[in-house]
Design a protein around this motif. Sequence first.
Motif, PDB file in Angstrom:
ATOM      1  N   PRO A   1       0.419   5.076   0.490  1.00  0.00           N
ATOM      2  CA  PRO A   1      -0.606   6.047   0.899  1.00  0.00           C
ATOM      3  C   PRO A   1      -0.626   7.340   0.110  1.00  0.00           C
ATOM      4  O   PRO A   1      -1.661   7.997   0.031  1.00  0.00           O
ATOM      5  CB  PRO A   1      -0.270   6.316   2.370  1.00  0.00           C
ATOM      6  CG  PRO A   1       0.458   5.098   2.826  1.00  0.00           C
ATOM      7  CD  PRO A   1       1.268   4.683   1.624  1.00  0.00           C
TER       8      PRO A   1
ATOM      9  N   PHE B   1      -5.649   4.043   6.431  1.00  0.00           N
ATOM     10  CA  PHE B   1      -5.838   2.980   5.449  1.00  0.00           C
ATOM     11  C   PHE B   1      -6.204   1.635   6.100  1.00  0.00           C
ATOM     12  O   PHE B   1      -6.282   0.631   5.402  1.00  0.00           O
ATOM     13  CB  PHE B   1      -4.564   2.816   4.599  1.00  0.00           C
ATOM     14  CG  PHE B   1      -4.410   3.869   3.546  1.00  0.00           C
ATOM     15  CD1 PHE B   1      -4.755   3.624   2.225  1.00  0.00           C
ATOM     16  CD2 PHE B   1      -3.941   5.142   3.872  1.00  0.00           C
ATOM     17  CE1 PHE B   1      -4.625   4.608   1.261  1.00  0.00           C
ATOM     18  CE2 PHE B   1      -3.814   6.132   2.914  1.00  0.00           C
ATOM     19  CZ  PHE B   1      -4.154   5.857   1.604  1.00  0.00           C
TER      20      PHE B   1
ATOM     21  N   TYR C   1       3.672  -1.480   3.792  1.00  0.00           N
ATOM     22  CA  TYR C   1       3.497  -0.095   3.370  1.00  0.00           C
ATOM     23  C   TYR C   1       4.782   0.451   2.769  1.00  0.00           C
ATOM     24  O   TYR C   1       5.872   0.156   3.245  1.00  0.00           O
ATOM     25  CB  TYR C   1       3.095   0.789   4.560  1.00  0.00           C
ATOM     26  CG  TYR C   1       1.658   0.632   4.981  1.00  0.00           C
ATOM     27  CD1 TYR C   1       1.278  -0.383   5.849  1.00  0.00           C
ATOM     28  CD2 TYR C   1       0.673   1.492   4.499  1.00  0.00           C
ATOM     29  CE1 TYR C   1      -0.045  -0.533   6.236  1.00  0.00           C
ATOM     30  CE2 TYR C   1      -0.644   1.358   4.880  1.00  0.00           C
ATOM     31  CZ  TYR C   1      -1.001   0.348   5.745  1.00  0.00           C
ATOM     32  OH  TYR C   1      -2.306   0.194   6.109  1.00  0.00           O
TER      33      TYR C   1
ATOM     34  N   ILE D   1       0.851  -1.187   0.000  1.00  0.00           N
ATOM     35  CA  ILE D   1       0.000   0.000   0.000  1.00  0.00           C
ATOM     36  C   ILE D   1       0.886   1.235   0.000  1.00  0.00           C
ATOM     37  O   ILE D   1       1.800   1.362   0.821  1.00  0.00           O
ATOM     38  CB  ILE D   1      -0.944   0.015   1.222  1.00  0.00           C
ATOM     39  CG1 ILE D   1      -1.964  -1.131   1.114  1.00  0.00           C
ATOM     40  CG2 ILE D   1      -1.673   1.352   1.329  1.00  0.00           C
ATOM     41  CD1 ILE D   1      -2.919  -1.214   2.297  1.00  0.00           C
TER      42      ILE D   1
ATOM     43  N   MET E   1     -10.496   5.784   0.363  1.00  0.00           N
ATOM     44  CA  MET E   1      -9.784   4.558   0.730  1.00  0.00           C
ATOM     45  C   MET E   1     -10.454   3.828   1.891  1.00  0.00           C
ATOM     46  O   MET E   1     -10.124   2.682   2.179  1.00  0.00           O
ATOM     47  CB  MET E   1      -8.309   4.860   1.042  1.00  0.00           C
ATOM     48  CG  MET E   1      -8.045   5.488   2.391  1.00  0.00           C
ATOM     49  SD  MET E   1      -8.686   7.171   2.603  1.00  0.00           S
ATOM     50  CE  MET E   1      -7.533   8.079   1.564  1.00  0.00           C
ATOM     51  N   ARG E   2     -11.429   4.463   2.543  1.00  0.00           N
ATOM     52  CA  ARG E   2     -12.179   3.852   3.638  1.00  0.00           C
ATOM     53  C   ARG E   2     -13.613   3.497   3.223  1.00  0.00           C
ATOM     54  O   ARG E   2     -14.379   2.968   4.036  1.00  0.00           O
ATOM     55  CB  ARG E   2     -12.206   4.791   4.837  1.00  0.00           C
ATOM     56  CG  ARG E   2     -10.830   5.129   5.394  1.00  0.00           C
ATOM     57  CD  ARG E   2     -10.891   6.155   6.515  1.00  0.00           C
ATOM     58  NE  ARG E   2     -11.512   5.630   7.713  1.00  0.00           N
ATOM     59  CZ  ARG E   2     -10.857   5.048   8.717  1.00  0.00           C
ATOM     60  NH1 ARG E   2      -9.544   4.904   8.644  1.00  0.00           N
ATOM     61  NH2 ARG E   2     -11.505   4.612   9.779  1.00  0.00           N
TER      62      ARG E   2
ATOM     63  N   HIS F   1      -2.651   5.272  -3.489  1.00  0.00           N
ATOM     64  CA  HIS F   1      -3.629   6.359  -3.438  1.00  0.00           C
ATOM     65  C   HIS F   1      -2.981   7.662  -3.871  1.00  0.00           C
ATOM     66  O   HIS F   1      -1.839   7.950  -3.540  1.00  0.00           O
ATOM     67  CB  HIS F   1      -4.174   6.518  -2.014  1.00  0.00           C
ATOM     68  CG  HIS F   1      -5.210   7.601  -1.879  1.00  0.00           C
ATOM     69  ND1 HIS F   1      -4.984   8.769  -1.187  1.00  0.00           N
ATOM     70  CD2 HIS F   1      -6.471   7.696  -2.366  1.00  0.00           C
ATOM     71  CE1 HIS F   1      -6.074   9.520  -1.239  1.00  0.00           C
ATOM     72  NE2 HIS F   1      -6.983   8.891  -1.952  1.00  0.00           N
TER      73      HIS F   1
END
Length: 283
Positions: free
Chosen positions: A52, A67, A83, A50, A225-226, A117
């Motif tokens: 961010p 996230f 991450y 991921i 993202m949520r 993202h």
Amino acid sequence: MKTAESGTARAGRALVRAMTALASTAAVVSVAATLPASATAAPADRVVVIVPGQQLYAGDAQNEETFRPLADAIRADGNTVVYAHAGGRDVAADAKLIQRTVEPFVGEASSIGIVAHSAGGLGARHYLKFLGGTAAVDEYVAIGTAQYGSPGGCAQPRDGGYDTCMYADAVTALNRGPDAPGPTRYSVVQSDGEWADGRLDGTAQCRAYSPVPLANTGYDHAIEMRDPTVIANVRTSLRGSCAGSVVTEPVDSFDWQSTLFPGIPGPAGDAIRDAVPGVVPAP
């Protein structure tokens, strides 16, 4: 593209100015939680990295908490999540960080995916296109990445986020020739009210857009993202399927201007897109 009447054009210019002001700072979910260190992959693990993206005022733990719903859902599918905390200010530097994050899993993990993202998607794509990442990464999923740049990026310092501007060398290099080299599979999964549609050319791309609260305000970008539907669609892409449409567009068949404000249809959207070069002129 037709030019709308002057009143609509004035409204378009006002929205572009608001967009530039809003995008010059990062919306951050501030929390006190501290998450455990990222796991390392055992042989045969499926790994998802991921990225961010640009979070100007949050630390790594805060970003990971933002996230967390997405990461938990990806873990629930049997993936190991790590991450790459790219700063979102320097695309080439972010790409090298993502490369360093991925490298320990090459040859060990059974599959590697990247979920990025915002500005994180540009660094991840630079890694794929210029640093050999397509040999390692199976799935690339971008959430809210302005692949052809954003007017908001143009308001940021040259050494601190300007790389996300549509005029930046980093963006023009990414979109010269095929945008998305294979064999990596590419998806855009995001709010249908994002300010940029996230299109790529030159390869089959999954495009899954869905309603997210506060669409077309810029704030949907900070919460998508949520969002449960976005999360579900990301999981679908990571499984090798598509929750939307798979589209292949010819190389260099569209420009940055046409990717902006997809959620504003008709003359109003045309007026806003037409206004951008005047409000945010090329250097």
